[in-house]
Every structure is written in C-alpha cells, then in structure tokens.
Design an enzyme around this catalytic site. Structure first.
Site, PDB file in Angstrom:
ATOM      1  N   GLU A 278       5.405   2.956   1.042  1.00  0.00           N
ATOM      2  CA  GLU A 278       5.141   3.916  -0.034  1.00  0.00           C
ATOM      3  C   GLU A 278       5.180   5.360   0.481  1.00  0.00           C
ATOM      4  O   GLU A 278       4.163   6.059   0.527  1.00  0.00           O
ATOM      5  CB  GLU A 278       3.803   3.605  -0.708  1.00  0.00           C
ATOM      6  CG  GLU A 278       3.802   2.232  -1.366  1.00  0.00           C
ATOM      7  CD  GLU A 278       2.554   1.931  -2.183  1.00  0.00           C
ATOM      8  OE1 GLU A 278       1.577   2.704  -2.068  1.00  0.00           O
ATOM      9  OE2 GLU A 278       2.564   0.936  -2.924  1.00  0.00           O
ATOM     10  N   GLU A 373       6.661  -5.657  -2.504  1.00  0.00           N
ATOM     11  CA  GLU A 373       5.214  -5.647  -2.753  1.00  0.00           C
ATOM     12  C   GLU A 373       4.890  -5.658  -4.236  1.00  0.00           C
ATOM     13  O   GLU A 373       5.400  -4.852  -5.018  1.00  0.00           O
ATOM     14  CB  GLU A 373       4.539  -4.427  -2.119  1.00  0.00           C
ATOM     15  CG  GLU A 373       3.026  -4.467  -2.271  1.00  0.00           C
ATOM     16  CD  GLU A 373       2.314  -3.276  -1.644  1.00  0.00           C
ATOM     17  OE1 GLU A 373       2.737  -2.854  -0.559  1.00  0.00           O
ATOM     18  OE2 GLU A 373       1.352  -2.773  -2.247  1.00  0.00           O
TER      19      GLU A 373
END
Length: 617
Positions: A278, A373
């Site tokens: 991220e 994810e």
C-alpha cells in the site's frame, strides 16, 4: 484431406496456443520447484469422474455443523442436447473452450503475518503438524500462492520492527549506510522458520513478500513542509513518512539481503517481491510508508530490477487499491524491461473495480497480475459472506493469475495486532484458541473451494454466457471455468441471486455434451469435470496402467442421502432440460458417466471431519 472436424479442432488448438502465450506464468520459480505437481487435476492425478463440492455462504456458529463446508454433493450429470425432463427455469452457461483461453494460474492462498506465526508457535507440535496438513497438504486446502510480511505490520502487536532499525526502536535508529546491522531479529527469524516448515507440506508454493515500511532511517522523518497545514491545523504529514530517494542504494541492499538471508540461512526461496505494501498509505499507528510510483521504477532501474531477475524473483508493482491504476502504469512504463507484474487490493469503496486488470493487460500484455489482499472484517455468525469468493472470482474473471486473502490466523481477539491503528477486526481463517485447540473458520472452507481444485499451470477460460452482476449489483452469479493440467475442468460457481439455480453447462469445443446440476442459493460450488480424453474412453483399461478399467453407464445419478463434509445434504436425481448447445467448433461423441470415486485415493478429498476443533484427545 483433413476432415471438417479436424480442421475445426486444429483452429481451436491454434487459438488456444496464441491466447495463453501472452499470459503465461512460465519461468516463475516456486519454493520446492516441482511446478504443477501436487493435487487432483495436476496431470499425474487426473480427475476420473464428475464431482461437486459446496460451501454455504452462511457463517455458522463455530463447531455447530449447521452448514455445508467443503461438503461433497451430487455430481453434475452429463447428457446430450435432446434429453428432456420436467424442469422450470434454467441458467445456460457456455464456456468458450475453443478460443477463450486467457491467463495461466498460479493459484490461491493466504497471508502469513506475525499474528499467524506467534499463534501457530503456541500450538503443541503434533497439533501444529495437523494444522499444517489441513492448510497445505493435498488432503487439505493445498494452498499454493502465499504472501508474507517483511518486517512488522498492523498484525504484529505493539512492537514495530524492521530488519535494520539500528537504534533503540523502530523509527528511532541512526542511518546504517552499509547495512552492517541488518538482522532478521527474533520475529523475522520466527517467520522464516515457519515458512521453511510450510515447504515440508507444500513443495510448490509461490511465496512473495512485502514490507509495510522500510527502516525508519530510510524515510524523510526529519523533513517538514513549513507553512502548509490541512483543515485540522496540523502539518501535512506526507514528507514525514515517505521514502528518502537519496537512500535508493541502501534500500536495494535491504531487499536483497532479505531475499538472500531467507535462502542461505533457512532454505526459503522468495519467488516474488512487492517493494511496498500500500505505497499510497502513510497513516500512522503501525508501519507504513509513502512510495511514489516513479520511485518504484527508480529502485528497479538503479539495480534492484536486474538483481531480482538474476535471482529468479518476480518484481510486483503497486500492491494497493484499484482506484489508482495510474500508479502501476508509471512503474511499468518507467522500468519496462525489469518488471512484469502488478498486485491489487480489494479495499476501494463502494466496491473494487477489477476492470483495471484488463486495462493493464491491453497496454502491457506480458504483465502478470494478482489480487494480493482482502480481508473478512468483523464477520458475523448467521449472516452470509461471499467475501472470499468475490475477492477471488472477480479478479480472475478480469485476468488475475492468483489471489490471496489477508490474515491466515489470529487469536480469538483478532490479534495480536497493533494497539495504535490498523485492523482490529481482521479475523483469521484459523483461530488459535489454546496450545491444543484451533478452529477452522468460514474463510478456511471458502478458500478451499479454490485452492483445493485449481492447480498451478491451469488456464482460465472466458465464460460467454451465464454470469450475472458485478461488485456494484445486489444479485450476483459468478463463474470461473479453469482447465487444469490434466485437461479436466474446475468450474466454480458463486450463487448470490436469492434462489437455487438449475445450470446447463456446455463447452464450445465439446458439441453435444451438456452438464446439468443445481447450484444452491447462497453458496459457492466447485464442479470437477473429467477431460475429453477420459470421457472418450469406452470400457477398457485407462492409459495409466495403475488405474482400473473405467466403465460408463447411463445419465442417471441415483438418490444420495447422508452426511457429506461438515454438513448434511440430501440429494435427489437431477432433472435434465432441453437446451441449445453451441456447434461452432469441433464436435465429439457424447458419452455419459456414472459417478465413481477418484481411483487415486491419495489425492481424493475425503469428508472433512465433523469436529472442526482439533485437540489432543
């Protein structure tokens, strides 16, 4: 002169070969190195008869055995197009088996976190062995696409760490320009040891790592933007938690030391590397770091990319949500010869838009893509959850070659996790209750609907008809049609339309053959369908001399009543309805089968134990 049928078959074969070449996984190493071997449908253990497995979407009270969880059900029935029966509405499903080959598959799996490692290490040795078999064994979930955290994450408890803090604590260390203080530390070592143990149960896992942050001294922690404040009167924090590009050589050394140490000290091969989990998330409370797309490309161009290629490690760009697709474009454009993979997360609201995978494919046809994810946040018993199925099926429909869920295991309190931020409601597929007990949760069975039946090297095919809805609609009927290395089919259905669906499934390359079955409401069902080679056999000996003669009978499946897996399912003979079968490709003889057990019992899937909680008793 070749017959029309042979010409059609040749054209179909050519289309197949051309399509998958752009989306091949060839050349990707895996821990153990034994490729597609390792489960039913892998070539050595072909699917011999049609089978069906089901997991209900309803989350049951743990250990209540009130729902079907990887339960074996009535197999689909093979018939011809002119068979009749009294049926109501049916859903016509058509798979383009002639020219619909899309991407090869690595597989499905989960994420190793410090919470997983610490809870697993709290188990008694024989209990841990049993659990690892249920996760990675061929009689268990047989997962082959696994992520792990490189350093600490929000599922690491209060102690944040990297592999070179060089100071009293994370973010408090001094620059270590030659990385002389690099060390995995106790938590990193425990992770590596657990991953080495995983390899004892599953030899062909594709293992990839991602840091939640590089060491604190590699970030712009001492820089501030004077005079710029946000609406809350606070300083803008971006430069206070972002990568310092002046330390690119040290960052490259850090990545490579991690990869080399795992291999040299623990025998663990890292097969893929995401440079930053991220990279657009720089909130505080747990390890994060802002990393610009141009800086990812710079890391690759200034030495990391070639070093990864030399080590056989796949560089994976982005690793974040689908709402910022310009990021991976920048990386792929910035380092075109050094990266060929993109990783996506599911957290875009109100729903992820996985069409970006197809957009990337059109621009970069050699780029392999994954959903890396998604989590089931605060799951509630007696409610339906399609989170795993939605997170796996939609990305693959749009071109992803694999997918993994977040948080393999936690304790009953969703931890250990950071007390300062991050996910305090991410439930593991496994809940470790004590040193002698654990519980397989709903996500375990949902992941198994994919990981048990889709082999590495299989090919996803385009579904021409039968899919309904998307992530933005309330009614959804998703379908994956994947051909395994033995040429059998794993067809996975997700039924979220509110009623049972009578399905008539045909393949464009198999004219005159129709598979019929019921997909119950609020469920995920996997059909295993034998290859055309198996279906084309008559009474006699299978080419593999170790297998018994395989008889063929009528199209009727006798009524089955009993307990399958962890739930009860009473089955009745399935009706067959009139349908129109596409005839645009080669035809083949129609043969009907009677459901039989898989001959190779080592690689069949026995009923899951009714007792979900393991114990020493």
């Amino acid at each position: 002169m070749a017959s029309t049928q042979n010409l059609r078959l040749a054209a179909c074969t050519l289309a197949f070969a051309t399509e998958i070449a752009a989306q091949s996984i060839n050349g990707l190493g895996v821990s153990g190195g034994d490729g597609p071997r390792g489960g039913i449908g892998d070539g050595a253990h072909p699917v011999q008869t049609a089978q069906s497995f089901i997991t209900d979407a309803l989350i049951p009270v743990p250990n209540s055995n009130t729902t079907r969880q990887l339960a074996q059900g009535p197999a689909p029935v093979l018939s011809t197009s002119n068979a009749t029966a009294n049926c109501s509405e049916q859903r016509i499903v058509v798979v383009d088996s002639c020219s619909g080959a899309r991407q090869q598959m690595l597989g499905f799996g989960h994420s190793w976190t410090d919470s997983t490692v610490s809870t697993f290490n709290s188990l008694e040795p024989d209990i841990l062995d049993q659990l690892m078999q249920e996760l990675f064994g061929q009689g268990g979930n047989n997962m082959g696409f696994m992520r792990h955290t490189m350093g600490s994450s929000d599922l690491s408890g209060a102690q944040q760490y990297s592999f070179d803090d060089n100071g009293p604590a994370y973010n408090d260390g001094e620059p270590d320009l030659d990385l002389s203080h690099f060390t995995l530390g106790p938590d990193g070592t425990a992770m590596a040891q657990m991953l080495a143990r995983m390899g004892q149960y599953k030899g062909d896992v594709f293992l990839y790592g991602a840091p939640w942050s590089l060491p604190g001294w590699m970030k712009n922690n001492d820089l501030f933007i004077a005079g710029i404040e946000n609406n809350y009167g606070q300083q803008y924090p971006l430069l206070n938690n972002s990568f310092n590009i002046n330390l690119i050589p040290q960052a490259i050394d850090y990545y490579l030391k991690y990869i080399d140490t795992y291999l040299s000290e623990f025998g663990v091969s890292i097969n893929g590397l995401s440079m930053q989990n991220e990279p657009l998330n720089y909130q505080g409370g747990y390890p994060t770091m802002y990393l610009e797309g141009a800086d990812e490309a710079a890391l690759l161009n200034q030495g990391l990319g070639q070093a990864l290629l030399d080590r056989g490690v796949l560089a994976m760009a982005y690793d974040h949500n689908t709402d910022q697709p310009v990021y991976p474009y920048r990386v792929l454009q910035g380092a075109p010869d050094l990266i060929r993979s993109v990783a996506w997360h599911c957290y875009q609201g109100p729903a992820p838009n996985y069409t970006v995978i197809e957009d990337i494919y059109r621009a970069f046809p050699n780029a392999i893509q994954f959903m890396t994810e998604c989590t089931s946040y605060l799951p509630t018993v007696n409610t339906d959850s399609f989170q795993v199925a939605q997170s796996f099926m939609l990305p693959v429909q749009h071109g992803a070659s694999g997918a993994s869920m977040w948080v393999l295991a936690t304790d009953p309190d969703f931890g250990p996790h950071s007390p300062y931020g991050g996910c305090n409601g991410c439930q593991g597929s496994i809940i470790v209750n004590s040193s002698s007990t654990y519980t397989k949760m709903h996500d375990y069975y949902m992941v198994g609907q994919f990981s048990r039946f889709v082999r590495r090297g299989s090919v996803n095919y385009r579904v021409l008809q039968g899919i309904e809805g998307n992530g933005f609609t309330s009614d959804q009927f998703y379908i994956l049609a994947i051909q395994n290395p033995d040429k059998s089919w794993a067809v996975i259905f997700m039924n979220n339309v509110g009623s049972d669906q009578e399905v008539a499934l045909s393949f464009t390359g198999q004219s005159g053959q129709v598979w019929h079955g019921t997909i119950p409401s609020a469920s995920v069902v996997t059909w295993l369908l034998p290859s055309q080679q198996i279906l084309g056999q008559t009474n006699g000996t299978h080419p593999k001399s170790s297998l018994p003669p395989y008889p063929y009978g009528n199209t009727t499946v006798p009524a089955l009543t009993g307990t399958f897996g962890t739930g009860n399912m009473t089955a009745t003979p399935l009706g067959v309805c009139n349908i129109t079968v596409p005839t645009t490709t080669s035809s083949s003889s129609s043969t009907s089968v009677t459901a039989l057990p898989v001959p190779d019992t080592t690689h069949s899937f026995p009923s899951i134990s009714v007792t979900e909680t393991a114990s020493t008793a």
